[in-house]
Design an enzyme around this catalytic site. Sequence first.
Site, mmCIF file in Angstrom:
data_model
loop_
_atom_site.group_PDB
_atom_site.id
_atom_site.type_symbol
_atom_site.label_atom_id
_atom_site.label_comp_id
_atom_site.label_asym_id
_atom_site.label_seq_id
_atom_site.Cartn_x
_atom_site.Cartn_y
_atom_site.Cartn_z
ATOM 1 N N ASP A 33 0.869 -1.172 0.024
ATOM 2 C CA ASP A 33 0.125 -0.015 0.004
ATOM 3 C C ASP A 33 0.673 1.458 -0.130
ATOM 4 O OD1 ASP A 33 -2.127 -1.855 0.371
ATOM 5 O OD2 ASP A 33 -2.894 -1.004 2.282
ATOM 6 N N HIS A 172 4.011 -2.291 3.253
ATOM 7 C CA HIS A 172 3.632 -0.639 2.651
ATOM 8 C C HIS A 172 4.852 -0.336 2.035
ATOM 9 C CE1 HIS A 172 0.571 -0.866 5.784
ATOM 10 N NE2 HIS A 172 0.040 0.131 5.037
HETATM 11 ZN ZN LIG Z 1 -2.565 3.399 3.037
#
Ligand SMILES: [Zn+2]
Length: 202
Positions: A33, A172
């Site tokens: 992400d 992430h």
């Molecule tokens: Zn996010």
Amino acid sequence: MFIEQPPRFIRALYPQALWRMDPNEKAVYLTFDDGPIPEITPWVLDLLDKYQIKATFFMVGDNVRKHPEEYKMVVERGHRIGNHTFNHIRGFEFLTPNYMANAEKANELLKTDLFRPPHGHMRWMQYMALKHRYKIVMWDLVTRDYSKKLRGPQVLANVMRYARNGSIITFHDSIKSWENIQYALPRSIEFLLEEGYEFKLL
Ligand SMILES: [Zn+2]
């Protein structure tokens, strides 16, 4: 906030979202992400190439606007793209039409049918609107690689503890998680391979 492996009552809030794939299949699904950014995303791509793993990148539209080269790299190397809004906005802070407009603005660049809400937050009306437009993808395991309270070994420990058949796993490709994923991502991949998991694409 969501914990590493969201409990049933959290999953029940968004029943038509995807939380976990087939629990009978020895496979996991990596997702990243908040990118793409030049500092981290190419490193992640090289690592995935090394293991011939394909993953899904839930991108922030504004990062794609700023870093089109890194966006192109992700697409050209065979990964899947998901929408993570244009400005990484929190659902609870926006009226539904404005939230949807922000997601649509991102989708002009991303052109995807997958969506993941930033912070895991959606108002009910946002969820209702989103699910007609996108497949909403949550997660079975969030590594918490972004947490300043965790170090790399603890992020790895989360993967070792919570990964299971069909897990959609969230990392992430962001500055915040850089310290932690440098340590935890390669070791997580090695661990999952040793455990016999196949890496599959959503
Ligand atoms: Zn996010």
